[in-house]
Each structure stands twice: as C-alpha cells, then as structure tokens.
Design a protein around this motif. Structure first.
Motif, short mmCIF file in Angstrom:
data_model
loop_
_atom_site.label_atom_id
_atom_site.label_comp_id
_atom_site.label_asym_id
_atom_site.label_seq_id
_atom_site.Cartn_x
_atom_site.Cartn_y
_atom_site.Cartn_z
N GLN A 120 -0.94 -2.53 -1.41
CA GLN A 120 -0.58 -1.25 -0.80
C GLN A 120 -1.76 -0.51 -0.21
N GLU A 121 -2.95 -0.74 -0.75
CA GLU A 121 -4.15 -0.10 -0.20
C GLU A 121 -4.93 -1.10 0.63
N ARG B 273 -3.14 3.49 3.36
CA ARG B 273 -2.08 2.85 2.60
C ARG B 273 -1.16 2.12 3.58
#
Length: 334
Positions: A90-91, A105
């Motif tokens: 997600q990052e 993100r």
C-alpha cells in the motif's frame, strides 16, 4: 551512466544529430524541493500490457496485474530509478535521480492500480544538514530499505549512503558507509545501478548487495563480502535488483536502441551463487516485446500480497517530455 544512456534516451534522430551540443543539457535535472512538498499526481491506467494482444495476461513466468502512466505538473517529478513497496503493497517510495524521494499510498480499483493518494516529494538530507542535491552525492541511482535502514547508491562520486527511517516514515541523517576502493574507482557514469538487502535467512545472511553498470557486483556487508560479475547478454545492462522472500535475487535489465526503442528483462538468480569471485547468470522471467507498454524501466520492488509475490517496475523518464513515468506490477508464477 554512459552518454549513450542519458543522451540517446529521448530516442529521436534529431537528438542523435545534436549530441555534441546537447549532452550537458540533457544530463541536467530539476532541483529538488527544499522541504517535503505535497504534489498532485495523475494516473492513466494500463489495463493491458500488450497493445497488439490485449487478451494476453501471462508473459514468461509473470502474470500482468495492472499498471499506470504517472504524470504531474511539477517539473521536479520524474527521473525515478529506485523503488520500494511496503509489505502489504500500500505504501510506495520512489527514488529520483535528483536526490529526492516520492512517497505516496497506492490507490486501487477492482484490484488494479488507479492512482496515488497523498503524494509528497522530499529532498534527501545528509547527517550534516546539507541537501544531497547540493553535495558531491547529488546523482542518486539506487535504493534499498530494510527495517529502519535505507541505503542509496550514488554515481559520479561513487558511494553508498545509509539513512535512518524514523517512526514517522521520514528518511533522515544520511552518512556514507565504507565501500571497497574498486567501487570508488568505477567510471564516472558507471556506478551502482542497484542496491538490495538480502533476506536474513538467505545464503547471504542479510548482506547489502550492489551491482554497477557493466555488471560489476559487490557484496558490501556481512561475512561473504567480495566482488562478483553479472553475465550480460543481448545488449542489456543492469538497472536494479530486488530479493525474493526466499532469498533468490531478481535483476532488472534495460536495453535501448535508436530504432528499437526501450526493452526490459527480468532474470532470477539463485542466492547461493552470489558469492565473491563468481560470474552469475540467471533464468529469464520476462523479456518485453515491442508491443509492450514499457519505457526506460529502472526501478524494481518485491512485496507479498496474500499468497502472491508481486514485482513492481517503474521507469526513469529523465525529466523529458518525450518519455513517460510508467509503473507496472506483475505476479510471479510459482
């Protein structure tokens, strides 16, 4: 990097005819921001990798998941040559050639890349408070993150800079680490294109490994330190590497020709063969074709999503309007 990389990458006959007078200008990069700056990034989804075979999803040992062309109205956006994604994917952190990083993100729609949220460009600052862009380590080419340690390889003044990643996720206090003299003596434009930290449980035991343009490899930390050589073929050269969870390495390679444009290739190398004095080769996982939506692919990251091993690639547009920032992701087929 060699003149053929930086000056021919814009891929036009006019460029070839004017190399002598434009080589310096093409090598210039926008200044990094003075501090962390929120920017806007637009994403144009890539739903099919092949423009001529849109129903195809398997490419070699990889399954295409999704991709996007990234754009921003900020001139300092681009030039990405290093990549990291968090354990859940997600990052994202992308290292730019002008000593700054992009943090964001990942946004998805129906499981496919759809854009970034909260993208921020931040300058890299050395431990003495000086911006890397204004130091001798201004040409940043390779990126690795392991735990709270970040390693960045630089060209021209060849070095590896170790940073800390604090609780807020900021990358701070860069300090050069010891490297062998043979690395410091590499050709000016032929420095470390790749740095990666091997898994602790692998044969390399958590060592930091780097590969320079031309295939010279270095085990920089741990008990197996030494120099090895990557076997190059097909006109390809190394642009990045990452380790799979079980310890094998994946090497990203790029090729460019004036008439053929860009191509990229991924090879898998067993961890056990990466040792001092070795000449290493590996099985091809993927090689792009002319119909594939790739550009100057320079950054590679590996993360796990559920039971899948995901490989992400990002391109270096050299801050040129004639190139694109492309982000692609694939699933490695077991």
């Amino acid at each position: 990097m060699r003149l053929t990389r930086r000056s021919f990458l814009i891929g036009s006959g006019a460029a070839a005819a004017t190399l002598a007078c434009t080589g310096v200008a093409l090598a210039q990069r926008p200044q990094a921001f003075k501090g962390a700056t929120a920017i806007r990034v637009e994403a144009q989804p890539i739903s099919r990798l092949s423009t001529t075979d849109p129903d195809r999803s398997r490419f070699g040992a990889l399954m295409f998941r999704s991709g996007a062309v990234l754009r921003s109205d900020v001139s300092a956006f681009g030039g990405f040559s290093g990549l990291w994604r968090s354990g859940n994917g997600q990052e994202i952190i992308a290292l730019a050639d002008n000593a700054q990083i992009l943090k964001a993100r990942i946004e998805t729609a129906d499981g496919r890349l759809s854009g970034f949220s909260s993208p921020v460009l931040s300058p890299l600052i050395l431990g003495n408070g000086v911006s890397m862009r204004r130091s001798r380590y201004y040409d940043t080419e390779s990126f690795a993150l392991s735990g709270n340690a970040v390693f960045i390889g630089t060209e021209r003044n060849h070095a590896v800079i170790r940073f800390e990643r604090n609780a807020a996720g900021s990358i701070i206090r860069g300090v050069p680490i010891p490297v062998p003299q043979v690395l410091r003596d590499l050709p000016s434009n032929g420095g470390l294109e790749a740095v990666a930290v091997a898994p602790q449980r692998s044969a390399l035991g958590g060592a930091l490994v780097g590969i320079a343009e031309g295939g010279s490899g270095f085990i920089l930390t741990g008990s197996r330190q030494g120099i090895f050589q990557v076997a190059l073929s097909g006109g390809y050269d190394v642009t990045d590497m990452a380790f799979l969870p079980e310890g094998d390495a994946v090497i990203l390679e790029r090729r460019f020709s004036l008439f053929g444009g860009f191509a990229c290739r991924l090879r898998r190398v067993e961890a056990a063969v990466i040792r001092a004095g070795a000449r290493i080769d590996g099985d091809v996982l993927y090689e792009s074709e002319p119909s594939h939506q790739v550009d100057n692919m320079e950054g590679l990251a590996v993360h796990r999503e559920g039971g899948d091993t995901v490989l992400s690639l990002i391109s270096d547009d050299n801050f040129s309007s004639l190139q694109k920032t492309v982000l692609l992701e694939f699933t490695l087929i077991a």
